[in-house]
Design an enzyme around this catalytic site. Structure first.
Site, short mmCIF file in Angstrom:
data_model
loop_
_atom_site.label_atom_id
_atom_site.label_comp_id
_atom_site.label_asym_id
_atom_site.label_seq_id
_atom_site.Cartn_x
_atom_site.Cartn_y
_atom_site.Cartn_z
N LYS A 199 41.97 -22.53 14.93
CA LYS A 199 43.07 -23.77 14.64
C LYS A 199 44.27 -23.41 15.40
CE LYS A 199 45.24 -27.16 11.67
NZ LYS A 199 45.46 -27.78 10.46
N ARG B 291 67.26 -34.16 8.91
CA ARG B 291 66.61 -34.52 10.29
C ARG B 291 65.98 -32.97 10.41
NH1 ARG B 291 71.29 -37.20 11.36
NH2 ARG B 291 70.91 -39.57 11.25
N ARG C 82 42.60 -31.81 19.59
CA ARG C 82 42.82 -31.55 18.16
C ARG C 82 42.05 -32.30 17.10
NH1 ARG C 82 48.59 -30.17 14.94
NH2 ARG C 82 47.64 -30.03 12.97
N HIS D 88 36.57 -39.08 4.48
CA HIS D 88 37.90 -39.91 4.10
C HIS D 88 37.18 -41.37 3.42
CE1 HIS D 88 40.94 -37.79 6.77
NE2 HIS D 88 40.68 -37.34 5.48
N ASN E 145 38.81 -32.66 13.01
CA ASN E 145 38.30 -33.72 11.99
C ASN E 145 36.75 -34.02 11.75
OD1 ASN E 145 41.05 -34.39 11.52
ND2 ASN E 145 40.93 -35.65 13.35
N HIS F 115 38.53 -32.52 -1.68
CA HIS F 115 38.90 -32.81 0.03
C HIS F 115 37.82 -31.98 0.66
CE1 HIS F 115 40.34 -33.82 3.86
NE2 HIS F 115 40.50 -32.30 4.09
N GLU G 197 47.75 -34.08 18.70
CA GLU G 197 46.47 -34.90 18.59
C GLU G 197 46.41 -35.95 19.66
OE1 GLU G 197 44.55 -34.86 14.66
OE2 GLU G 197 43.52 -36.54 14.91
N LYS H 93 50.96 -30.27 10.80
CA LYS H 93 50.73 -31.92 9.99
C LYS H 93 51.13 -31.90 8.47
CE LYS H 93 46.74 -33.75 12.52
NZ LYS H 93 45.56 -34.40 12.22
N HIS I 210 35.31 -35.51 8.60
CA HIS I 210 36.35 -36.21 8.19
C HIS I 210 36.52 -37.71 8.00
CE1 HIS I 210 37.99 -32.15 8.18
NE2 HIS I 210 39.18 -32.63 7.46
N GLU J 284 36.07 -26.13 4.65
CA GLU J 284 36.77 -26.02 6.03
C GLU J 284 36.85 -24.63 6.91
OE1 GLU J 284 38.80 -28.74 6.93
OE2 GLU J 284 39.48 -29.73 5.04
N1 LIG Z 1 48.32 -30.51 6.77
C1 LIG Z 1 46.80 -30.46 7.13
O1 LIG Z 1 46.45 -30.27 8.49
C2 LIG Z 1 45.76 -30.55 6.21
C3 LIG Z 1 44.63 -30.07 6.51
C4 LIG Z 1 43.58 -30.12 5.49
C5 LIG Z 1 43.92 -30.31 4.39
N2 LIG Z 1 45.12 -30.92 3.94
C6 LIG Z 1 45.64 -31.51 2.71
O2 LIG Z 1 45.45 -30.59 1.82
C7 LIG Z 1 45.21 -31.04 0.56
C8 LIG Z 1 44.24 -30.17 -0.35
O3 LIG Z 1 44.42 -28.92 -0.25
P1 LIG Z 1 44.03 -28.08 -1.55
O4 LIG Z 1 42.49 -27.89 -1.55
O5 LIG Z 1 44.65 -26.64 -1.38
O6 LIG Z 1 44.46 -29.04 -2.91
P2 LIG Z 1 45.61 -28.23 -3.94
O7 LIG Z 1 46.85 -28.08 -3.15
O8 LIG Z 1 45.47 -29.44 -4.91
O9 LIG Z 1 44.87 -27.22 -4.62
C9 LIG Z 1 43.53 -27.23 -5.05
C10 LIG Z 1 43.53 -26.65 -6.46
O10 LIG Z 1 43.77 -25.48 -6.53
C11 LIG Z 1 44.79 -25.12 -7.49
N3 LIG Z 1 45.25 -23.77 -6.85
C12 LIG Z 1 46.00 -23.58 -5.60
N4 LIG Z 1 46.10 -22.16 -5.15
C13 LIG Z 1 45.60 -21.50 -6.46
C14 LIG Z 1 45.51 -20.21 -6.78
N5 LIG Z 1 45.86 -19.27 -5.79
N6 LIG Z 1 44.79 -19.78 -8.07
C15 LIG Z 1 44.56 -20.90 -8.78
N7 LIG Z 1 44.63 -22.11 -8.58
C16 LIG Z 1 45.19 -22.40 -7.32
C17 LIG Z 1 45.63 -26.06 -7.37
O11 LIG Z 1 46.56 -26.14 -8.71
C18 LIG Z 1 44.79 -27.19 -7.33
O12 LIG Z 1 44.11 -27.49 -8.65
C19 LIG Z 1 44.70 -32.38 0.79
O13 LIG Z 1 45.78 -33.07 0.42
C20 LIG Z 1 44.47 -32.64 2.13
O14 LIG Z 1 44.74 -33.74 2.74
C21 LIG Z 1 46.08 -30.98 5.03
#
Ligand SMILES: NC(=O)c1ccc[n+]([C@@H]2O[C@H](COP(=O)([O-])OP(=O)(O)OC[C@H]3O[C@@H](n4cnc5c(N)ncnc54)[C@H](O)[C@@H]3O)[C@@H](O)[C@H]2O)c1
Length: 370
Positions: A228, A122, A242, A253, A246, A267, A238, A144, A249, A186
């Site tokens: 942020k 939990r 907040r 999406h 988006n 993304h 949100e 999130k 987005h 972003e």
């Molecule tokens: N929680 C939130 O508020 C929020 C906000 C925006 C996006 N997201 C989510 O985040 C995800 C996308 O994040 P992302 O773009 O980091 O994706 P990811 O974690 O898949 O990383 C992107 C790529 O970069 C590589 N990578 C990461 N760090 C590295 C480094 N230092 N050196 C070399 N390669 C590296 C990973 O292996 C991957 O291939 C999505 O699932 C999205 O929905 C969440």
């Protein structure tokens, strides 16, 4: 060259540290949170090969033991199967209620591990060590967490704030250029949604930042995190403001869904294209001048980023189908599509008052390449 942004959420307050060399100091920084000198690290193989040793030696410098789970990299990891795997592994490792889990990786790992920690016993505390630009400026901050389901992205999740975020900007130097630029989508979003001076600063400095200037990287991550944090502090779950985060987005999406969440569109690339479309929609509704969408698109082009729908490889469905995919978005309230629109650069707002045919027109023209 170290910055700290405090996220003042009362009992859930925490710091985001930003700068080079943070992993080497992770032991000293995390140790005050620990009831015993042991943490569980969850990461993915690509990041582990590059950064796990630095993190583990930073921890062991303070006598902190670590056990490690490495998952496959990629968005497909953010699903039920790996949520179960992470949760059961943490239980097998006898991670207790007061222990701390460390999420080392991009947004995929941060979202998945954060969600596992939200439901484990939990609620177990976790530290984000975000390694992608997107994760440093966005997903690691704000609480999130979640996974994708077969119905769509991020449809199961929880609000669960981290106890600390260590955004080691050295990690950005091993990112593939495409992943760096996707994360930049972003960063740009923050300037567009609420700080025109930041957008101007980015227009001037981003080429040097992308080329590796560490001072500029730290400054860009700090301003993004600060923005942020301010928004999240005013609206943690949100209920209103907040949703500004988006920007781009709703379009993004739909495009991610149309491309099967595949390598065709990352993304952050979808966010960048989506920001351009949101400004185009705003201009057509007479909210801002045509100069604003043109300026957004010019900036994306100057950065060599995907700008238009034609930059997405392969076929896309028609405008009606894309509009229907927008209807699947979480941001649908009582069947009405919510959009983040803008009165100009740095002046975004949330509305549901958008005629369907105007959105359709924007999509039709975008698909035709107009
Ligand atoms: N929680 C939130 O508020 C929020 C906000 C925006 C996006 N997201 C989510 O985040 C995800 C996308 O994040 P992302 O773009 O980091 O994706 P990811 O974690 O898949 O990383 C992107 C790529 O970069 C590589 N990578 C990461 N760090 C590295 C480094 N230092 N050196 C070399 N390669 C590296 C990973 O292996 C991957 O291939 C999505 O699932 C999205 O929905 C969440």
């Amino acid at each position: 060259m170290r910055e700290t942004v405090h996220v003042p959420l009362g009992a859930r307050a925490y710091d985001v540290l930003i700068g080079p060399g943070l992993m080497a100091e992770a032991g000293a920084l995390i140790q005050p949170l620990l009831p015993r000198l042991r943490v569980a690290i969850v990461t993915e193989t690509r990041v582990a090969a590059l950064h796990l040793d630095a993190l583990r030696s930073g921890l062991s410098a303070e006598g902190i033991d670590s056990v490690v789970l490495e998952l496959p990299p990629g968005e497909a990891t953010k699903g039920w199967a790996h949520l179960e795997q992470v949760t059961e592994w943490l239980l097998d490792q006898k991670i207790e209620r007061r222990d701390v889990v460390v999420a080392l990786g991009g947004g995929v790992i941060g979202d998945l591990v954060g969600f596992a920690c939200a439901i484990l016993r939990r609620g177990v505390r976790f530290v984000q060590v975000p390694t992608s630009l997107l994760a440093q400026v966005d997903s690691s901050v704000g609480g999130k967490t979640g996974i994708n389901t077969s119905q769509g992205k991020n449809l199961a999740g929880a609000f669960h704030q981290p106890s600390l975020v260590l955004a080691d900007t050295d990690a950005l130097s091993t990112l593939a250029p495409r992943d760096f630029l996707a994360g930049y989508g972003e960063v740009m979003k923050y300037g567009l949604l609420g700080d025109s001076a930041f957008f101007e600063w980015l227009e001037e400095h981003v080429p040097a930042m992308a080329a590796g200037d560490m001072g500029l990287r730290v400054a860009a991550v700090r301003r993004s995190v600060e923005m942020k944090a301010e928004i999240v502090t005013r609206d943690e779950t949100e209920q209103g403001e907040r949703a500004l985060l988006n920007l781009g987005h709703t379009f993004c999406h739909a495009l991610e869904s149309a491309t099967g969440y595949s390598d065709r569109l990352l993304h952050g690339e979808g966010v960048a294209i989506g920001c351009g479309l949101a400004y185009e929609l705003s201009a057509r509704l007479g909210l801002c001048s045509q100069e604003s969408p043109s300026r957004v698109r010019a900036h994306l082009k100057a950065m060599g980023m995907k700008t238009d729908l034609k930059d997405i490889p392969g076929d896309l469905p028609g405008a009606e189908a894309l509009l229907n995919l927008m209807g699947q978005d979480k941001k649908v309230v009582a069947g009405t599509l919510n959009f983040v629109l803008a009165r100009g650069i740095g002046d975004a707002f949330v509305t549901s008052d958008v005629p369907r045919d105007v959105v359709l027109g924007v999509l039709q023209d975008a698909l035709r390449g107009n």
